[in-house]
Design a protein around this motif. Sequence first.
Motif: not given
Length: 367
Positions: A33-40, A42-48, A53-58, A68-71
Amino acid sequence: MNIEHHEPPGDKHATIEIAGIDLNFQGFDPETRTPTGGKLAKLAGFNSDQRPYVFQWRHDGDLEELRDQEEADLSNGTRFIVAVADGTNRIAIEGESFDWPADEISGAVVRKLGRIPSERGLYLERTDEPDRLLDDDDVVKIRKDGIEQFRSGKPQTWELNVQGKKIVSITPVISVVEALTRAGFDPNAWIIILKIAGQPKRQLSVGDEINLRAPGIEKVRLTAKDVSNGEARVAPSRDFALLEVDEAYLEGLGYAWETRSSDGHRWLIIRDYPVPDGYAAKATTMALMIPPTYPQTEIDMFYVYPPLQRVTGGAIPATEATQTIGGRPFQRWSRHRGSVVPWNPQRDNVVTHLALVESSLIKEVGE
């Protein structure tokens, strides 16, 4: 020493959605319930190494970048945008600013980000020229030295002239059935002709659609499919054959036409040829002189009977001469092709010459 984080037993994960800059979202199970930017990422198919860029659409409409490490707090929103880019660019939609991970953005994506309904117009704001109306498939190059600003506006409307009656559509594409029905005509009772400036007329069927965004659309003209005065029809003369494309075009428009050898020339004669508004008559008999070596030799000028006159009066230039065809004095319209676009026997024919006729008739009444 690795310390594993275990969520409380029975705690369910929230399903999330991830998209690229096209905003075509797909569902994922983040297993937390608290995925990090890096986890997201990776789910999208990208490596580190790609450093996306990872954005949360609030829920409140903001795009919040996640390191990367932000939940991510999924209570703020379960949609995420992940994209690789050299940097972000600033855009504003309805006054709200966003960091966008691409150098361009489509109208459709702007609508999604700004939650702008499809029935409202979408505009790219400009300071030194009128704001630009955008379609969903338009792509805007984002300026590096500023911020591209987008806004919604009143619903865009399109007009269409159907046999002299103007109808207004709130969608850029309208069916032939809807257009004729709204204008008060039975779609099945007419031959339907679409007029577009600079192009030959085109016959439409009841199953067709009209794209009102196409440049040069002028009007829809109607011709009755079956008109009879009780007399037996006289078979049209076919003294010589036209090109196959010519005959298909004339038949497709429903014209009453014939080819006749008369007064030392070969003639294509079209009866009840419709003329634009602004003339005293609604239709005329049109004649084209077809050279014996057509299409190697061009069709030149055109002839009408009875003579055409403007409703406003005044002589029409270069129409003073007449030509006898079948015992009738046809008014000769001395209209010729220029040197910029000369006759091309591989391309030109009766169809393209009738487009010249149409534009010549329109020019004299300023329609």
